[in-house]
Design a protein around this motif. Sequence first.
Motif, PDB file in Angstrom:
ATOM      1  N   SER A 204       0.826  -1.205   0.000  1.00 36.39           N
ATOM      2  CA  SER A 204       0.000   0.000   0.000  1.00 36.39           C
ATOM      3  C   SER A 204       0.862   1.258   0.000  1.00 36.39           C
ATOM      4  O   SER A 204       0.468   2.289  -0.572  1.00 36.39           O
ATOM      5  N   TYR A 205       2.066   1.191   0.597  1.00 27.99           N
ATOM      6  CA  TYR A 205       2.968   2.359   0.594  1.00 27.99           C
ATOM      7  C   TYR A 205       3.474   2.649  -0.818  1.00 27.99           C
ATOM      8  O   TYR A 205       3.560   3.806  -1.243  1.00 27.99           O
ATOM      9  N   LYS A 206       3.782   1.584  -1.578  1.00 26.93           N
ATOM     10  CA  LYS A 206       4.239   1.787  -2.953  1.00 26.93           C
ATOM     11  C   LYS A 206       3.113   2.249  -3.868  1.00 26.93           C
ATOM     12  O   LYS A 206       3.339   3.009  -4.816  1.00 26.93           O
ATOM     13  N   ARG A 207       1.904   1.784  -3.606  1.00 31.14           N
ATOM     14  CA  ARG A 207       0.763   2.201  -4.428  1.00 31.14           C
ATOM     15  C   ARG A 207       0.165   3.528  -3.988  1.00 31.14           C
ATOM     16  O   ARG A 207      -0.796   4.003  -4.603  1.00 31.14           O
ATOM     17  N   ASN A 208       0.668   4.100  -2.919  1.00 25.74           N
ATOM     18  CA  ASN A 208       0.167   5.365  -2.375  1.00 25.74           C
ATOM     19  C   ASN A 208      -1.297   5.224  -1.943  1.00 25.74           C
ATOM     20  O   ASN A 208      -2.117   6.125  -2.136  1.00 25.74           O
ATOM     21  N   ASP A 209      -1.610   4.056  -1.340  1.00 28.16           N
ATOM     22  CA  ASP A 209      -2.953   3.786  -0.834  1.00 28.16           C
ATOM     23  C   ASP A 209      -2.972   4.160   0.648  1.00 28.16           C
ATOM     24  O   ASP A 209      -2.618   3.370   1.524  1.00 28.16           O
ATOM     25  N   LYS A 210      -3.399   5.391   0.925  1.00 21.29           N
ATOM     26  CA  LYS A 210      -3.286   5.916   2.286  1.00 21.29           C
ATOM     27  C   LYS A 210      -4.152   5.178   3.305  1.00 21.29           C
ATOM     28  O   LYS A 210      -3.674   4.866   4.401  1.00 21.29           O
ATOM     29  N   PRO A 211      -5.444   4.871   3.043  1.00 23.32           N
ATOM     30  CA  PRO A 211      -6.257   4.193   4.077  1.00 23.32           C
ATOM     31  C   PRO A 211      -5.697   2.829   4.479  1.00 23.32           C
ATOM     32  O   PRO A 211      -5.604   2.513   5.673  1.00 23.32           O
ATOM     33  N   VAL A 212      -5.298   2.011   3.490  1.00 18.52           N
ATOM     34  CA  VAL A 212      -4.770   0.677   3.806  1.00 18.52           C
ATOM     35  C   VAL A 212      -3.423   0.790   4.510  1.00 18.52           C
ATOM     36  O   VAL A 212      -3.137   0.062   5.474  1.00 18.52           O
ATOM     37  N   CYS A 213      -2.589   1.727   4.047  1.00 21.97           N
ATOM     38  CA  CYS A 213      -1.270   1.894   4.666  1.00 21.97           C
ATOM     39  C   CYS A 213      -1.405   2.371   6.117  1.00 21.97           C
ATOM     40  O   CYS A 213      -0.708   1.877   7.004  1.00 21.97           O
TER      41      CYS A 213
END
Length: 241
Positions: A204-213
């Motif tokens: 999620s950090y690499k995909r810039n997925d803030k809620p999951v990260c």
Amino acid sequence: MTRSGSSSDSSPERDRRDEEEDRKRRRSPSDEEAPRQRVDTDADRREDADADNSKRRRAEEPEAAAAANGAPVAAEPAPERKPVNTGRAGGVYIPPFKLARMMQEVKDKSTPEYQRLTWEALKKSINGIVNKVNITNIKNMLAEVFRENLVRGRGLFCRSMMKSQLASPAFSPVYAALVAVVNTKFPELGELLLHRLCLQFMRSYKRNDKPVCTAAGRFLAHLINQGVAHEVLALEILILM
């Protein structure tokens, strides 16, 4: 006189003729076609009924001849019962009472169908326990968790914990406390959960997925507070951020 009288007599007839022609022109073609269409549909229905009756008579003739000769009539084989697909892809919902009855009907417990049914029952049981846990009943839920086959369902337990924590991050301390108690008896289960959480955090950090990260980082932080993970993991996350 005779000529004028004949012309006066013919004028009403001519008017009547003109009125009839006007009525014929005004009449719509649908009024003439509707009775014809109705007759055609009735004729078609009669033909279909006659065809069905003839087919039924042809099918019953061999059985009637065999019964007249005294020969036994072969009964139609019963349709084979297909096993219910309860897998992950395309599975159907089965009520608990029906699932328990199906498990009792299976005599050979080594068949794939029985193993699939037990797997589905274990999955539903673990999901139900994780969904019911909160601050007040965590002590009672721990007893129910240890009644389940956690060695076989360790992946189901980790997946259920991660999904529930992602859906309600406010319950992260409760889930972390539950995992901390289970980790004392099954350390491989806590290790598996940490591996999956770290992979989810990095993905999620690499995909810039803030809620999951954010949810994964919060769950990891509470696991570190409960002593399931080492403090070095928190230091690595801080260096990455």
